[in-house]
Design a protein around this motif. Structure first.
Motif, mmCIF file in Angstrom:
data_model
loop_
_atom_site.group_PDB
_atom_site.id
_atom_site.type_symbol
_atom_site.label_atom_id
_atom_site.label_comp_id
_atom_site.label_asym_id
_atom_site.label_seq_id
_atom_site.Cartn_x
_atom_site.Cartn_y
_atom_site.Cartn_z
ATOM 1 N N TYR A 22 10.686 3.253 11.814
ATOM 2 C CA TYR A 22 9.809 3.912 10.855
ATOM 3 C C TYR A 22 10.209 5.348 10.559
ATOM 4 O O TYR A 22 9.983 5.833 9.450
ATOM 5 C CB TYR A 22 8.369 3.878 11.355
ATOM 6 C CG TYR A 22 7.695 2.532 11.267
ATOM 7 C CD1 TYR A 22 8.348 1.427 10.717
ATOM 8 C CD2 TYR A 22 6.394 2.351 11.731
ATOM 9 C CE1 TYR A 22 7.725 0.200 10.643
ATOM 10 C CE2 TYR A 22 5.761 1.125 11.651
ATOM 11 C CZ TYR A 22 6.430 0.044 11.112
ATOM 12 O OH TYR A 22 5.808 -1.180 11.046
ATOM 13 N N ALA A 239 10.357 -9.103 5.718
ATOM 14 C CA ALA A 239 8.980 -8.615 5.599
ATOM 15 C C ALA A 239 8.774 -7.394 6.488
ATOM 16 O O ALA A 239 8.135 -6.411 6.085
ATOM 17 C CB ALA A 239 8.000 -9.726 5.966
ATOM 18 N N ASP A 240 9.312 -7.440 7.702
ATOM 19 C CA ASP A 240 9.227 -6.281 8.594
ATOM 20 C C ASP A 240 10.017 -5.100 8.030
ATOM 21 O O ASP A 240 9.574 -3.948 8.110
ATOM 22 C CB ASP A 240 9.775 -6.650 9.979
ATOM 23 C CG ASP A 240 8.889 -7.632 10.718
ATOM 24 O OD1 ASP A 240 7.681 -7.703 10.402
ATOM 25 O OD2 ASP A 240 9.400 -8.324 11.612
ATOM 26 N N ARG A 242 10.655 -4.493 4.876
ATOM 27 C CA ARG A 242 9.944 -3.960 3.712
ATOM 28 C C ARG A 242 8.827 -3.018 4.165
ATOM 29 O O ARG A 242 8.596 -1.966 3.559
ATOM 30 C CB ARG A 242 9.363 -5.120 2.885
ATOM 31 C CG ARG A 242 9.051 -4.768 1.442
ATOM 32 C CD ARG A 242 8.519 -5.983 0.685
ATOM 33 N NE ARG A 242 9.384 -7.144 0.808
ATOM 34 C CZ ARG A 242 10.474 -7.346 0.075
ATOM 35 N NH1 ARG A 242 10.827 -6.454 -0.844
ATOM 36 N NH2 ARG A 242 11.196 -8.426 0.243
ATOM 37 N N ARG A 243 8.164 -3.374 5.237
ATOM 38 C CA ARG A 243 7.101 -2.509 5.785
ATOM 39 C C ARG A 243 7.695 -1.190 6.263
ATOM 40 O O ARG A 243 7.135 -0.113 6.034
ATOM 41 C CB ARG A 243 6.390 -3.231 6.923
ATOM 42 C CG ARG A 243 5.212 -2.456 7.515
ATOM 43 C CD ARG A 243 4.547 -3.216 8.656
ATOM 44 N NE ARG A 243 4.163 -4.562 8.233
ATOM 45 C CZ ARG A 243 4.752 -5.683 8.637
ATOM 46 N NH1 ARG A 243 5.772 -5.622 9.479
ATOM 47 N NH2 ARG A 243 4.333 -6.865 8.224
ATOM 48 N N ALA A 244 8.841 -1.268 6.937
ATOM 49 C CA ALA A 244 9.478 -0.047 7.444
ATOM 50 C C ALA A 244 9.913 0.866 6.300
ATOM 51 O O ALA A 244 9.775 2.091 6.394
ATOM 52 C CB ALA A 244 10.678 -0.420 8.313
ATOM 53 N N ARG A 246 8.483 1.104 3.391
ATOM 54 C CA ARG A 246 7.256 1.719 2.852
ATOM 55 C C ARG A 246 6.796 2.872 3.742
ATOM 56 O O ARG A 246 6.363 3.916 3.253
ATOM 57 C CB ARG A 246 6.148 0.670 2.725
ATOM 58 C CG ARG A 246 6.366 -0.341 1.610
ATOM 59 C CD ARG A 246 5.057 -1.010 1.211
ATOM 60 N NE ARG A 246 4.440 -1.706 2.329
ATOM 61 C CZ ARG A 246 4.612 -3.003 2.601
ATOM 62 N NH1 ARG A 246 5.413 -3.732 1.848
ATOM 63 N NH2 ARG A 246 3.995 -3.555 3.625
ATOM 64 N N VAL A 247 6.873 2.669 5.056
ATOM 65 C CA VAL A 247 6.451 3.718 5.979
ATOM 66 C C VAL A 247 7.348 4.946 5.842
ATOM 67 O O VAL A 247 6.869 6.084 5.799
ATOM 68 C CB VAL A 247 6.451 3.202 7.429
ATOM 69 C CG1 VAL A 247 6.200 4.351 8.406
ATOM 70 C CG2 VAL A 247 5.388 2.132 7.619
#
Length: 255
Positions: A22, A239-240, A242-244, A246-247
């Motif tokens: 992150y 998916a993981d 993509r979340r990272a 965004r963070v």
């Protein structure tokens, strides 16, 4: 946190996800140093020989930066080890892995440790350490093992995949990001479904947290020619990722 399993779980999640994925690379060393400070404080107060001391030592090793290679090497040689702390094979391999990651353990040093631990677990850990070295030749060797080998055991191949990607090695592993999405499906022709899933998951470029990695992943998924098991693993890992992304984007906005 005084409950050892909770401490270990939260430290692992904070290190693996928050710090290594992150946070932007420039912020990683300071964050890892904070976690190392927590572990060092706990190590200084934990009763010798207990689970709390071992958990603190493992955490300190995990968070060790390039500036820590001196005491890491000393621990392997039996110097400066805290009273009561047993340098068992698991802890020795963890220390050597950090040394290898920071370029402070060559192939011969890993061979020496393997001579001490000839177990199947030792072979896997040595493979992981060889793959973790920031050396282009080591990365080429590991990548060939992951994508083309048909002789080594499943666990050895997964160990090579696990050691290959390190957040500190973006300059060495960068060219392999796009290669992952074009080459990871090839082993579907000869690997078992269970092995295919494990290698696809372990070899995913987890630490290449940026839009270009997402674009490569999305293109591979959209092409529609991935083996169903490879596709499932890539979809979940993306998916993981993509979340990272965004963070990190939000983090830059706050900065």
């Amino acid at each position: 946190e005084t409950v050892v399993p909770v401490f270990e779980t939260m430290l692992r999640l904070t290190t693996d996800i928050v710090v290594d994925r992150y946070l932007p690379p420039p912020d990683r060393p300071a964050a890892a140093a904070v976690l190392a400070g927590v572990c060092r404080k706990l190590l200084g107060h934990a009763p010798p020989g207990g689970d709390q001391q071992l958990a603190a030592a493992r955490g300190l090793v995990t968070c060790a930066g390039p500036e820590d290679v001196g005491w890491l090497a000393e621990w392997l040689d039996g110097d400066g080890v805290p009273d009561g702390l047993v340098m068992d094979p698991e802890l020795r391999w963890a220390v050597l892995f950090r040394l290898a990651t920071h370029g402070a353990a060559d192939h011969a040093r890993i061979d020496d440790e393997l001579a001490r631990d000839r177990s199947a677990r030792g072979v896997q850990q040595a493979t992981r350490c060889w793959a973790a070295r920031p050396d282009p030749a080591a990365k080429r060797w590991a990548w060939q093992l992951v994508t083309t080998d048909r002789e080594e055991s499943n666990r050895v191949v997964v160990a090579a995949a696990d050691g290959f990607w390190r957040p500190e090695h973006a300059d060495v592993t960068g060219p392999y990001v796009s290669r992952y999405f074009t080459e990871i499906g090839a082993p579907a022709g000869w690997r078992t479904e269970q092995m295919l899933a494990a290698v696809t998951r372990a070899a995913y470029p987890t630490y290449a947290v940026d839009g270009s990695t997402l674009a490569a992943a999305d293109a591979a998924l959209a092409a529609g020619d991935l083996h169903p098991i490879v596709r499932r693993e890539v979809l979940d890992a993306t998916a993981d990722l993509r979340r990272a992304v965004r963070v990190r984007t939000a983090h830059r906005g706050l900065g």
